[in-house]
Design an enzyme around this catalytic site. Sequence first.
Site, short mmCIF file in Angstrom:
data_model
loop_
_atom_site.label_atom_id
_atom_site.label_comp_id
_atom_site.label_asym_id
_atom_site.label_seq_id
_atom_site.Cartn_x
_atom_site.Cartn_y
_atom_site.Cartn_z
N ASN A 1 -7.00 3.59 -2.05
CA ASN A 1 -6.56 4.80 -2.96
C ASN A 1 -7.94 5.63 -3.03
O ASN A 1 -8.85 5.00 -3.50
CB ASN A 1 -5.61 4.67 -3.93
CG ASN A 1 -4.56 4.06 -3.52
OD1 ASN A 1 -4.07 3.68 -2.49
ND2 ASN A 1 -3.72 3.53 -4.75
N ILE A 2 -7.73 6.80 -2.99
CA ILE A 2 -8.84 7.79 -3.22
C ILE A 2 -8.94 8.40 -4.59
O ILE A 2 -9.39 9.31 -4.93
CB ILE A 2 -8.99 8.65 -2.11
CG1 ILE A 2 -7.92 9.69 -1.74
CG2 ILE A 2 -9.54 8.03 -0.73
CD1 ILE A 2 -8.33 10.81 -0.50
N HIS B 1 -11.96 3.13 0.47
CA HIS B 1 -11.59 4.21 1.33
C HIS B 1 -12.36 5.58 0.71
O HIS B 1 -12.01 6.73 1.04
CB HIS B 1 -10.47 4.60 1.70
CG HIS B 1 -9.99 3.45 2.73
ND1 HIS B 1 -8.57 3.21 2.86
CD2 HIS B 1 -10.63 2.67 3.27
CE1 HIS B 1 -8.41 2.21 3.71
NE2 HIS B 1 -9.39 1.80 4.18
N SER C 1 1.10 -0.91 3.01
CA SER C 1 2.25 -1.32 3.97
C SER C 1 1.50 -2.14 5.11
O SER C 1 2.29 -2.86 5.93
CB SER C 1 2.54 -0.07 5.14
OG SER C 1 1.21 0.37 5.44
N LEU D 1 7.15 -2.54 -2.63
CA LEU D 1 8.55 -1.99 -2.59
C LEU D 1 9.26 -2.85 -1.60
O LEU D 1 10.53 -3.31 -1.72
CB LEU D 1 8.52 -0.53 -2.45
CG LEU D 1 10.01 0.18 -2.74
CD1 LEU D 1 10.10 -0.24 -4.05
CD2 LEU D 1 9.88 1.59 -2.14
#
Length: 231
Positions: free
Chosen positions: A93-94, A110, A179, A205
């Site tokens: 995540n950024i 990233h 994912s 999830l």
Amino acid sequence: MSKPSIVILTGAGISKESGLDTFRCAGGLWQQVSLEDVATPEGFQRNPALVHDFYNARRAQLRSPEIQPNEAHRALARLEQEFPGTVLLVTQNIDDLHERAGSQSLIHMHGELLKAECEACGAVLPWDGDLSEADVCPSCQGAGLLRPRVVWFGEMPLEMPRIFHALEQCDLFISVGTSGNVYPAAGFVDHVQRCGQGDTIELNLEPSEGASLFDQKRYGPATRIVPAFVE
Ligand code: BV8
């Protein structure tokens, strides 16, 4: 560097319940814009203004008061505080929600939305407002050469040697909210299985692309299953 015995990988799913979009869920970012246009160097060369608009909108949203770390971010920060020197958090995540929750042993593989990078001098600068071609690099005064400090497709993610070393040494690899579509992060579980000795667990999830490779799996919203796992 201390030997982190727990390596945690996070993806967009851990920030979903904070109000940030994921990429590939229904209505996600890659259904709003084409990743080729906004998350590749070629896209940036072709139309820098479109790319700046995409990241400026995400930066403004991230800085809005309603976007706050959630119980999953906080649980991972607690884990690091309870076991000093043994946790390395690698995020795809950024956003800065892990930092704001208190995580310190953290790698943004990233890149970071709240930083800019100068293509001329390589300077990496804090940047919390809009970025455009009109901006001048405060370090070299170069104009029109600033880009988001974000790793695009086809670019090498950051700190890969340090990450692979930690994966090979760890006793536990935990994957949260991803994912398993994007490499090299999607290959980390396989790397632990082949080159390490750690147990592997997926907290997500729903089953990711790499679900079958994990020793353990727990499914549900991160704000429920991550604190439950950490506790
Ligand atoms: C590299 C920018 C090599 C930042 C991103 C063919 C051509 C070119 C390249 C390739 C190719 N084939 C493979 C590649 C490699 C490519 C790749 O993997 N492509 C994929 C699409 C096949 N990878 C790269 O290009 C990487 N670089 O390989 O370099 C190299 C070698 C030598 C020299 C130079 C280079 C670079 C990859 C980074 C690209 N940048 N984004 C930004 O804008 O944010 S990728 C993008 O996807 C984000 O970074 C994101 O982090 C990443 C992964 O997505 P996820 O985080 O997993 O999010 P997603 O929406 O997919 O899933 C969310 C998950 O959360 C779901 O599972 C969902 O169930 C779950 N969830 C939802 N809600 C919740 C939840 N879980 C818990 N609780 C909830 N409430």
